[in-house]
Design a protein around this motif. Structure first.
Motif, mmCIF file in Angstrom:
data_model
loop_
_atom_site.group_PDB
_atom_site.id
_atom_site.type_symbol
_atom_site.label_atom_id
_atom_site.label_comp_id
_atom_site.label_asym_id
_atom_site.label_seq_id
_atom_site.Cartn_x
_atom_site.Cartn_y
_atom_site.Cartn_z
ATOM 1 N N PHE A 1 -9.482 -24.871 11.094
ATOM 2 C CA PHE A 1 -9.224 -25.483 12.402
ATOM 3 C C PHE A 1 -10.278 -25.070 13.426
ATOM 4 O O PHE A 1 -10.567 -25.812 14.364
ATOM 5 C CB PHE A 1 -7.826 -25.069 12.879
ATOM 6 C CG PHE A 1 -7.346 -25.821 14.082
ATOM 7 C CD1 PHE A 1 -6.920 -27.126 13.980
ATOM 8 C CD2 PHE A 1 -7.305 -25.210 15.330
ATOM 9 C CE1 PHE A 1 -6.475 -27.828 15.089
ATOM 10 C CE2 PHE A 1 -6.861 -25.901 16.449
ATOM 11 C CZ PHE A 1 -6.448 -27.213 16.330
ATOM 12 N N THR A 2 -10.857 -23.883 13.269
ATOM 13 C CA THR A 2 -11.888 -23.422 14.205
ATOM 14 C C THR A 2 -13.295 -23.622 13.646
ATOM 15 O O THR A 2 -14.267 -23.197 14.261
ATOM 16 C CB THR A 2 -11.681 -21.930 14.535
ATOM 17 O OG1 THR A 2 -11.494 -21.194 13.325
ATOM 18 C CG2 THR A 2 -10.460 -21.743 15.418
ATOM 19 N N ASP A 3 -13.407 -24.254 12.502
ATOM 20 C CA ASP A 3 -14.716 -24.571 11.923
ATOM 21 C C ASP A 3 -15.274 -25.797 12.635
ATOM 22 O O ASP A 3 -14.657 -26.862 12.619
ATOM 23 C CB ASP A 3 -14.556 -24.844 10.426
ATOM 24 C CG ASP A 3 -15.893 -25.002 9.711
ATOM 25 O OD1 ASP A 3 -16.885 -25.384 10.367
ATOM 26 O OD2 ASP A 3 -15.948 -24.748 8.495
ATOM 27 N N PRO A 4 -16.446 -25.691 13.275
ATOM 28 C CA PRO A 4 -16.994 -26.840 14.022
ATOM 29 C C PRO A 4 -17.304 -28.043 13.142
ATOM 30 O O PRO A 4 -17.387 -29.168 13.637
ATOM 31 C CB PRO A 4 -18.276 -26.272 14.655
ATOM 32 C CG PRO A 4 -18.603 -25.048 13.868
ATOM 33 C CD PRO A 4 -17.303 -24.496 13.379
ATOM 34 N N ILE A 5 -17.461 -27.839 11.842
ATOM 35 C CA ILE A 5 -17.735 -28.958 10.932
ATOM 36 C C ILE A 5 -16.497 -29.821 10.738
ATOM 37 O O ILE A 5 -16.584 -31.031 10.539
ATOM 38 C CB ILE A 5 -18.228 -28.422 9.571
ATOM 39 C CG1 ILE A 5 -19.585 -27.742 9.729
ATOM 40 C CG2 ILE A 5 -18.304 -29.517 8.523
ATOM 41 C CD1 ILE A 5 -20.075 -27.050 8.483
ATOM 42 N N VAL A 6 -15.322 -29.196 10.805
ATOM 43 C CA VAL A 6 -14.070 -29.880 10.455
ATOM 44 C C VAL A 6 -13.474 -30.574 11.671
ATOM 45 O O VAL A 6 -13.255 -29.955 12.705
ATOM 46 C CB VAL A 6 -13.054 -28.882 9.871
ATOM 47 C CG1 VAL A 6 -11.737 -29.586 9.541
ATOM 48 C CG2 VAL A 6 -13.625 -28.204 8.627
ATOM 49 N N GLU A 7 -13.215 -31.861 11.512
ATOM 50 C CA GLU A 7 -12.526 -32.621 12.559
ATOM 51 C C GLU A 7 -11.058 -32.829 12.216
ATOM 52 O O GLU A 7 -10.216 -32.881 13.103
ATOM 53 C CB GLU A 7 -13.194 -33.987 12.737
ATOM 54 C CG GLU A 7 -12.561 -34.861 13.791
ATOM 55 C CD GLU A 7 -13.242 -36.213 13.909
ATOM 56 O OE1 GLU A 7 -12.627 -37.211 13.464
ATOM 57 O OE2 GLU A 7 -14.378 -36.260 14.419
ATOM 58 N N GLU A 8 -10.763 -32.949 10.919
ATOM 59 C CA GLU A 8 -9.386 -33.220 10.517
ATOM 60 C C GLU A 8 -9.003 -32.371 9.304
ATOM 61 O O GLU A 8 -9.782 -32.239 8.354
ATOM 62 C CB GLU A 8 -9.197 -34.698 10.187
ATOM 63 C CG GLU A 8 -7.770 -35.054 9.801
ATOM 64 C CD GLU A 8 -7.508 -36.548 9.740
ATOM 65 O OE1 GLU A 8 -6.460 -36.940 9.195
ATOM 66 O OE2 GLU A 8 -8.358 -37.323 10.244
ATOM 67 N N VAL A 9 -7.802 -31.816 9.363
ATOM 68 C CA VAL A 9 -7.247 -31.020 8.275
ATOM 69 C C VAL A 9 -6.052 -31.770 7.695
ATOM 70 O O VAL A 9 -5.157 -32.187 8.432
ATOM 71 C CB VAL A 9 -6.803 -29.625 8.765
ATOM 72 C CG1 VAL A 9 -6.177 -28.832 7.614
ATOM 73 C CG2 VAL A 9 -7.975 -28.863 9.368
ATOM 74 N N VAL A 10 -6.040 -31.945 6.374
ATOM 75 C CA VAL A 10 -4.919 -32.561 5.664
ATOM 76 C C VAL A 10 -4.311 -31.498 4.762
ATOM 77 O O VAL A 10 -4.990 -30.953 3.893
ATOM 78 C CB VAL A 10 -5.389 -33.766 4.824
ATOM 79 C CG1 VAL A 10 -4.212 -34.362 4.047
ATOM 80 C CG2 VAL A 10 -6.046 -34.818 5.701
ATOM 81 N N GLN B 1 -2.744 -32.931 9.998
ATOM 82 C CA GLN B 1 -1.544 -33.589 9.487
ATOM 83 C C GLN B 1 -1.097 -32.890 8.210
ATOM 84 O O GLN B 1 -1.910 -32.518 7.364
ATOM 85 C CB GLN B 1 -1.760 -35.077 9.268
ATOM 86 C CG GLN B 1 -2.845 -35.487 8.299
ATOM 87 C CD GLN B 1 -2.819 -36.992 8.047
ATOM 88 O OE1 GLN B 1 -1.755 -37.600 7.871
ATOM 89 N NE2 GLN B 1 -3.992 -37.598 8.037
ATOM 90 N N THR B 2 0.192 -32.712 8.098
ATOM 91 C CA THR B 2 0.752 -32.008 6.958
ATOM 92 C C THR B 2 2.066 -32.651 6.550
ATOM 93 O O THR B 2 2.754 -33.252 7.377
ATOM 94 C CB THR B 2 0.965 -30.513 7.290
ATOM 95 O OG1 THR B 2 1.493 -29.850 6.145
ATOM 96 C CG2 THR B 2 1.919 -30.330 8.457
ATOM 97 N N SER B 3 2.398 -32.529 5.269
ATOM 98 C CA SER B 3 3.661 -33.096 4.799
ATOM 99 C C SER B 3 3.891 -32.725 3.344
ATOM 100 O O SER B 3 2.951 -32.452 2.595
ATOM 101 C CB SER B 3 3.657 -34.620 4.930
ATOM 102 O OG SER B 3 4.917 -35.161 4.580
#
Length: 607
Positions: free
Chosen positions: A64-73, A206-208
């Motif tokens: 979440f704090t990695d500047p490369i990552v915009e979205e986490v699934v 987003q998680t599920s």
């Protein structure tokens, strides 16, 4: 008195500097370890948060704090701390990087409940969050903090989803969202529009737990730019691997409580017994990798876990849950597949099982060619460090018998397997007529191999989409390798999987059966039945496609059998007839010599 004034001035200056002081440079996991406090009402282990308890969450939180990552699934089961992972990200934003936030739950009732019973207690238990919380200005669905707000919305409420801009978007249990928010579009799309104000620095999580393969979280996982799984080292051999339910060893005949205590996990490399006591050290030494072994994150990064990683679940717990779910019926079994294995439930049209394969024993030993065989064909599935192969004997009506299968590591070993002779019980010698070799993984080496062995080997490439014909021949050139006019067959894998499934259903005395040799191994049977035919919606219509039963099921032998069936079709087995070997000619009988007079003997001749 001056000293006192100076003291006040110093206190004021200290407070002012504290306000101006930039936030600590922490990752989400570091922030949670330092500031997060768990509530006794909602947590089995209340008190200070420790990421070491669930080490697999560290990589997800820190992305979440990695500047490369915009979205986490995050594709998750229950009982691995997935919701707390999301809450830690939210707490980090409030404390470290105040910006507008939207949190979306499946419905407004759940949003209200979560705000009252999880989010607000989380804020009040942590001094780092409570000091920034403006409780008097807040509502249950709109929490106010220093320099930011948190909007909490239900997915069914279009008004809540389209209210305010948000730099940070958290979406929990997305597979339980309604297909549309009232008369509006997909709730996830509406929520995403709230982040358009922050095109370069937004973050989406987003998680599920999954439901169906066509569900939102599975679709998001499959479309992520990289799919990460958690690899852990075996305590015996040190080899890294993912945990899969099929490696859990248990005896279903035992009492459930005994199963819970004695079940174990078997290492895929050394077959060593991994016990529940080994899990904590394995989890701490684990790391997130993609299927190629790389650890680099990308703009949209997906993470997948099943319940076997949970510190609160024993291997035996999973075994007992599976057995009870299987006995209870499809509804409970679906819950096990979704909530424990974090895999999608399939609307199954055709489903094979390994027992059916093992029941198809031909009575012939491995390597023996059955009676009335016409030809032999083979299939090879090429992997990164090994090659799977099968050799199948074919007779009239496409009756077929597997006479050999296995795994080798080199191309010369494949040549050896395919070029030796195979004998029938009467001593008749057979050789492989045609071998179809998959070119999907290592195309160049496959083309070289098939060019070198062109009299009996062809390169093929499987197609997952229906084709107008069962297979199609194309010609390709590899100028850089000096290869021209290489034959490459495109093969409709779905057609031949249908063929195998249909032949497996035939009775033993029925023509056209599909058989295996005596005492065939279970791994082969499991792989041949690793897929099932399911219904999916594409472009608004239902289609049937073959999919793996689970995301980690090996299906290499199934692919080999598909290629061997294609090879038999390619050489025309459908139109061949078995020719009974003729009886050997009888030696001529001895006949008495007739007493004839020939011209050399005189008589009535002119001599």
């Amino acid at each position: 008195m001056p000293k006192k004034v100076g003291s006040k001035w110093a206190d004021w200056l200290t407070e002012a500097l504290a306000v101006l002081k930039p936030p600590e440079k922490l990752t989400v996991s570091e922030w949670a370890d330092k500031y997060r406090v768990l509530d006794s009402k909602t947590s089995a282990e209340p008190g200070l948060w420790s990421t070491d308890r669930t080490p697999y969450l560290r990589g997800i939180m820190d992305s979440f704090t990695d500047p490369i990552v915009e979205e986490v699934v995050f594709l998750k089961p229950t009982q691995v701390g997935g919701t707390e992972c999301l809450n830690n990200m939210l707490g980090y934003v409030i404390s470290q990087d105040p910006n507008p936030v939207m949190v979306v739950y499946p419905n407004e009732k759940l949003a209200q409940f979560t705000s009252e019973n999880r989010l607000q207690p989380m804020v009040k238990l942590s001094p780092a969050l409570e000091s920034r919380f403006h409780e008097n200005q807040s509502k249950d669905l709109e929490l106010q903090f220093d320099g930011m707000y948190v909007v909490i919305a239900g997915a069914a409420s279009p008004a809540g989803l389209s209210s305010l801009p948000a730099r940070y978007l958290f979406m929990d249990e997305v597979d339980k969202y309604p297909a549309a928010a009232g008369k509006e579009a997909d709730p996830r799309s509406l929520a995403r529009e709230r982040t358009n104000t922050f095109p370069t620095n937004k973050k989406i999580m987003q998680t599920s737990t999954p439901t169906l393969r066509t569900g939102p979280i599975w679709t998001a996982w499959e479309s992520a730019h990289v799919q990460m799984e958690y690899y852990v080292p075996c305590p015996h051999c040190g080899e890294y691997q993912t945990l899969t339910f099929k490696r859990v060893i248990f005896d279903s005949k035992l009492d459930p409580e005994i199963i819970r205590s004695v079940s174990h996990y078997e290492c895929v490399f050394c077959n060593g017994a991994i016990r529940d006591a080994h899990k904590p050290a394995m989890m701490r030494a684990g790391e997130w990798r993609d299927k190629n072994g790389k650890t680099a994150r990308k703009r949209i990064t997906g993470y997948w876990l099943n319940a076997l990683y949970s510190p609160w679940i024993r291997f035996g717990d999973a075994a007992v849950k599976f057995l009870s779910s299987k006995k209870a019926g499809n509804e409970e079994l679906q819950n096990f597949i979704n909530s424990w294995l974090a895999e999608p439930w399939e609307n199954t049209q055709i489903k094979l099982n390994s027992d059916k394969v093992l029941e198809k024993s031909s009575g012939y030993e491995e390597g023996v060619v059955p009676d009335r065989t016409i030809i032999l064909t083979a299939g090879v599935d090429v992997q990164k460090d090994r090659m799977y192969y099968t050799i199948r004997a074919w007779g009239e009506d496409m009756t077929s018998h597997n006479i050999r299968h296995g795994v080798v590591e080199t191309w010369p070993q494949i040549e050896d397997v395919m070029n030796i002779s195979y004998l029938s019980r009467d001593g008749t010698e057979f050789f492989v007529n045609l071998c179809a070799v998959d070119s999907g993984y290592n195309a160049d080496d496959t083309y070289d191999f098939c060019a070198k062995n062109a009299e009996w080997a062809v390169a093929i490439k499987g197609s997952n989409n229906p084709m107008p014909a069962k297979y199609k021949l194309t010609k390709i050139d590899r100028e850089d390798r000096g290869l021209f006019g290489i034959s490459l067959y495109m093969v409709d894998g779905g057609y031949y999987k249908d063929f195998i499934a249909g032949r497996l259903d035939r009775k033993s005395n029925e023509p056209g059966g599909w058989f295996v040799y005596e005492d065939c191994d279970e791994d082969y049977a499991e792989q041949v039945t690793a897929e099932q035919k399911v219904s999916e919606k594409r472009a608004g219509r239902e289609i049937e496609v073959w999919r793996p039963k689970t995301s980690h099921a090996d299906n290499h032998y199934l692919d080999c059998e598909v290629y061997a069936a294609f090879a038999a079709d390619c050489v025309g087995i459908r139109y061949m007839r078995y020719e009974q070997p003729g009886e050997p000619p009888k030696p001529p009988e001895d006949k008495p010599v007739e007493n004839k007079k020939y011209w050399l003997q005189g008589g009535n001749s002119w001599l």
